[in-house]
Design a protein around this motif. Structure first.
Motif: not given
Length: 202
Positions: A98-120
């Protein structure tokens, strides 16, 4: 006061996958729910607590747990927490909705991109290092065979060493060509990771 300190201690020490008899006895379900949410643990964990406490002869209070969990979720479902969650390579956390998702999801997506780039990047570094080591080993074997070839007496031995060197040189050439592409891929991966680092101020 002593009871409150004991409760805080138990919550900080305990793994949230289980609950102790003392926690069941104290019964501060609001605090347990809040702590769980702050750590990203879903409210469905209450069912496990309920069974454990019943086994110890204590009742559990889902309403208080749920209220505490809702309050803790507000603290958890923030951009920085989502970023950290993604950087740790964790699966997306479903307690933020709901209303709590937007900020967390944005941070998660950027963090996940960082993680994927690190693993690669780490995978490419590992393959590049392994190839470098193999290339050095092949070169040493070729040099050793070349020395042995100059000292060989029989035609059969010379033929065997020449055939082996031909095969080794072929392997070496393939690896060297592969290493060139790997180096380019590695440079690109380093650039991608560096940009993501700067983007998040890491």
């Amino acid at each position: 006061m002593k009871q409150l300190l004991l409760m805080v201690s138990l919550l900080s020490l305990g793994a949230c996958s289980s609950i102790s008899q003392q926690e069941c006895q104290l019964g501060d379900w609001f605090a347990i729910g809040k702590t769980d949410a702050q750590q990203g643990i879903a409210a469905s964990q209450f069912r496990s607590y309920q069974k454990e406490c019943a086994r110890h002869g204590h009742n559990s209070d889902f309403q208080a747990y749920q209220q505490g969990h809702a309050e803790g979720a507000i603290e958890f479902c923030q951009y920085d927490q989502g970023l950290l969650w993604g950087q740790q390579g964790k699966s997306y956390n479903s307690i933020c909705s709901g209303a709590l998702e937007a900020e967390f999801k944005l941070g998660y997506q950027r963090g996940r991109s960082w993680y994927s780039a690190k693993v690669a990047l780490e995978n490419l570094q590992q393959v590049f290092a392994q190839n470098t080591e193999t290339i050095a080993e092949l070169e040493q074997r070729i040099d050793a065979n070349t020395d042995a070839l100059s000292a060989a007496q029989s035609a059969q031995q010379k033929q065997q060493l020449s055939t082996e060197n031909k095969s080794l040189r072929q392997q070496l050439g393939e690896l060297q060509r592969s290493q060139g592409q790997l180096q380019r891929d590695l440079q690109q991966a380093e650039l991608n990771f560096s940009l993501l680092q700067k983007q998040e101020g890491l």
